[in-house]
Design a protein around this motif. Structure first.
Motif, PDB file in Angstrom:
ATOM      1  N   TYR A  39       0.959  -1.176  -0.129  1.00  0.00           N
ATOM      2  CA  TYR A  39       0.066  -0.200  -0.061  1.00  0.00           C
ATOM      3  C   TYR A  39       0.925   1.259   0.059  1.00  0.00           C
ATOM      4  N   GLU A  40       0.341   2.358  -0.468  1.00  0.00           N
ATOM      5  CA  GLU A  40       0.896   3.644  -0.454  1.00  0.00           C
ATOM      6  C   GLU A  40      -0.098   4.620  -0.004  1.00  0.00           C
ATOM      7  N   ILE A  41       0.200   5.477   0.889  1.00  0.00           N
ATOM      8  CA  ILE A  41      -0.630   6.562   1.224  1.00  0.00           C
ATOM      9  C   ILE A  41      -0.771   7.710  -0.135  1.00  0.00           C
ATOM     10  N   THR A  42      -1.803   8.139  -0.566  1.00  0.00           N
ATOM     11  CA  THR A  42      -2.222   8.899  -1.701  1.00  0.00           C
ATOM     12  C   THR A  42      -2.813  10.199  -0.981  1.00  0.00           C
ATOM     13  N   GLY A  43      -3.486  10.123   0.094  1.00  0.00           N
ATOM     14  CA  GLY A  43      -4.186  11.379   0.338  1.00  0.00           C
ATOM     15  C   GLY A  43      -4.419  11.215   1.932  1.00  0.00           C
ATOM     16  N   MET A  44      -3.786  12.321   2.617  1.00  0.00           N
ATOM     17  CA  MET A  44      -4.145  12.592   4.181  1.00  0.00           C
ATOM     18  C   MET A  44      -4.879  13.647   4.084  1.00  0.00           C
ATOM     19  N   PRO A  45      -5.533  13.838   5.361  1.00  0.00           N
ATOM     20  CA  PRO A  45      -6.219  15.191   5.756  1.00  0.00           C
ATOM     21  C   PRO A  45      -5.337  16.359   6.214  1.00  0.00           C
ATOM     22  N   LYS A  46      -5.989  17.416   6.063  1.00  0.00           N
ATOM     23  CA  LYS A  46      -5.052  18.536   6.432  1.00  0.00           C
ATOM     24  C   LYS A  46      -5.568  19.010   7.787  1.00  0.00           C
ATOM     25  N   ASN A  47      -4.903  20.086   8.292  1.00  0.00           N
ATOM     26  CA  ASN A  47      -5.238  21.031   9.391  1.00  0.00           C
ATOM     27  C   ASN A  47      -5.782  20.154  10.867  1.00  0.00           C
ATOM     28  N   TYR A  48      -5.053  19.240  10.967  1.00  0.00           N
ATOM     29  CA  TYR A  48      -5.416  18.575  12.220  1.00  0.00           C
ATOM     30  C   TYR A  48      -4.242  18.614  13.448  1.00  0.00           C
ATOM     31  N   PHE A  49      -4.570  18.314  14.610  1.00  0.00           N
ATOM     32  CA  PHE A  49      -3.792  18.190  15.818  1.00  0.00           C
ATOM     33  C   PHE A  49      -3.339  16.510  16.057  1.00  0.00           C
ATOM     34  N   ARG A  50      -4.412  15.945  15.757  1.00  0.00           N
ATOM     35  CA  ARG A  50      -4.148  14.499  16.033  1.00  0.00           C
ATOM     36  C   ARG A  50      -5.180  13.567  15.253  1.00  0.00           C
ATOM     37  N   LEU A  51      -4.871  12.398  14.789  1.00  0.00           N
ATOM     38  CA  LEU A  51      -5.837  11.723  14.026  1.00  0.00           C
ATOM     39  C   LEU A  51      -5.857  10.366  14.554  1.00  0.00           C
ATOM     40  N   GLU A  52      -6.980   9.594  14.635  1.00  0.00           N
ATOM     41  CA  GLU A  52      -7.303   8.162  14.761  1.00  0.00           C
ATOM     42  C   GLU A  52      -7.902   7.475  13.948  1.00  0.00           C
ATOM     43  N   LEU A  53      -7.815   6.168  13.744  1.00  0.00           N
ATOM     44  CA  LEU A  53      -8.571   5.520  12.979  1.00  0.00           C
ATOM     45  C   LEU A  53     -10.253   5.261  13.582  1.00  0.00           C
ATOM     46  N   ASP A  54     -10.976   5.206  12.562  1.00  0.00           N
ATOM     47  CA  ASP A  54     -12.466   5.221  12.912  1.00  0.00           C
ATOM     48  C   ASP A  54     -13.077   3.931  12.777  1.00  0.00           C
ATOM     49  N   TYR A  55     -13.053   3.024  13.834  1.00  0.00           N
ATOM     50  CA  TYR A  55     -13.586   1.594  13.599  1.00  0.00           C
ATOM     51  C   TYR A  55     -14.888   1.498  13.528  1.00  0.00           C
ATOM     52  N   ASP A  56     -15.718   2.706  13.642  1.00  0.00           N
ATOM     53  CA  ASP A  56     -17.225   2.570  13.274  1.00  0.00           C
ATOM     54  C   ASP A  56     -17.741   2.880  12.015  1.00  0.00           C
ATOM     55  N   ARG A  57     -16.820   3.242  11.224  1.00  0.00           N
ATOM     56  CA  ARG A  57     -17.291   3.465   9.534  1.00  0.00           C
ATOM     57  C   ARG A  57     -16.489   2.326   8.902  1.00  0.00           C
ATOM     58  N   GLU A  58     -16.783   2.221   7.766  1.00  0.00           N
ATOM     59  CA  GLU A  58     -16.591   1.114   6.710  1.00  0.00           C
ATOM     60  C   GLU A  58     -15.242   1.281   6.079  1.00  0.00           C
ATOM     61  N   PHE A  59     -14.376   0.363   5.987  1.00  0.00           N
ATOM     62  CA  PHE A  59     -12.992   0.409   5.205  1.00  0.00           C
ATOM     63  C   PHE A  59     -13.670  -0.058   3.624  1.00  0.00           C
ATOM     64  N   ILE A  60     -13.245   0.784   2.832  1.00  0.00           N
ATOM     65  CA  ILE A  60     -13.663   0.399   1.194  1.00  0.00           C
ATOM     66  C   ILE A  60     -12.793   0.364   0.442  1.00  0.00           C
ATOM     67  N   ILE A  61     -12.598  -0.763  -0.309  1.00  0.00           N
ATOM     68  CA  ILE A  61     -11.808  -1.080  -1.413  1.00  0.00           C
ATOM     69  C   ILE A  61     -12.627  -1.045  -2.938  1.00  0.00           C
ATOM     70  N   ASN A  62     -11.728  -0.051  -3.723  1.00  0.00           N
ATOM     71  CA  ASN A  62     -12.449  -0.257  -5.093  1.00  0.00           C
ATOM     72  C   ASN A  62     -11.302  -0.470  -5.987  1.00  0.00           C
ATOM     73  N   LYS A  63     -11.215  -1.698  -6.477  1.00  0.00           N
ATOM     74  CA  LYS A  63      -9.949  -2.012  -7.372  1.00  0.00           C
ATOM     75  C   LYS A  63      -8.769  -1.902  -6.632  1.00  0.00           C
ATOM     76  N   ASN A  64      -7.869  -0.918  -6.991  1.00  0.00           N
ATOM     77  CA  ASN A  64      -6.747  -0.753  -6.418  1.00  0.00           C
ATOM     78  C   ASN A  64      -6.647   0.524  -5.557  1.00  0.00           C
ATOM     79  N   ASN A  65      -7.983   1.118  -5.196  1.00  0.00           N
ATOM     80  CA  ASN A  65      -7.836   2.310  -4.417  1.00  0.00           C
ATOM     81  C   ASN A  65      -8.758   1.921  -3.141  1.00  0.00           C
TER      82      ASN A  65
END
Length: 216
Positions: A39-65
């Motif tokens: 995997y390669e990270i292609t997009g990260m949020p901006k303007n945050y102090f801290r970020l965490e994984l959100d386990y309540d929402r769905e992980f989505i795969i669409n082909k190689n994205n």
């Protein structure tokens, strides 16, 4: 001022490293059916102090994205929802044909080899293993070197079109039987059309390879 900036950068860098470790563990869990992945990270949020994984929402795969749900926190600990986007490759050991297979041909284990390949952009559900003794056939011609997918195969029917079978009818323990011709294929438990010698068509439920019961 400079020392404060250095401290903030160190904190931010450490936070990113922690997130990358969390992300790797997260992907290990979500992609556990694969033999390996990249995997390669292609997009990260901006303007945050801290970020965490959100386990309540769905992980989505669409082909190689892929999109990974995250929670963003500001310095006051206010939270907002966002995503991290990835480019991924999924590798899995699957069945690959070593010869051409014709439509309706019964499958044999000698027709395949198991190989680890990139399945990211394969259409359909790749098959890792198959119990050939249960009897499967090809729905369509399958070219040599193709990955076997569920959509290309089906179980061999117990009754074939134009098979001569026995139709059973009757009530209260009385069995009335007659020979009929199957006008559809089917497996045990399926309902198919059958035709009698005098061209009467009935619906019947398949009991076994040789017998069906009248659906009244």
């Amino acid at each position: 001022m400079i020392s404060l900036l250095i401290i903030l950068l160190q904190i931010f860098s450490q936070s990113n490293k922690q997130f990358e470790t969390q992300l790797k563990n997260y992907l290990d869990e979500k992609l556990s059916t694969c033999d390996s992945y990249e995997y390669e990270i292609t997009g990260m949020p901006k303007n945050y102090f801290r970020l965490e994984l959100d386990y309540d929402r769905e992980f989505i795969i669409n082909k190689n994205n892929a999109t990974v749900p995250v929670k963003l926190y500001d310095k006051r600990n206010n939270v907002s929802l966002s995503i991290v986007t990835l480019k991924i490759k999924l590798y899995k050991k699957v069945l690959v044909t070593i010869q051409e297979i014709n439509r309706n041909e019964q499958l044999s284990g000698t027709y395949f080899e198991r190989k680890v390949i990139d399945i990211t952009n394969i259409r359909g559900k790749p098959i890792s293993d198959l119990n050939f003794t249960e009897g499967y056939r090809a729905k369509t011609k399958i070219k040599r070197g193709s990955v076997l997918i569920e959509e290309l195969i089906e179980q061999i029917p117990d009754i074939f079109y134009n098979d001569k079978i026995i139709l059973h009818a009757g009530r209260n323990g009385v069995d009335i039987s007659t020979e009929v011709i199957a006008k559809e294929e089917g497996k045990i438990g399926d309902v198919i059309r059958v035709v009698t010698n005098d061209n009467k068509i009935f619906k019947a439920k398949i009991i076994d390879k040789y017998n069906v019961s009248l659906i009244e």
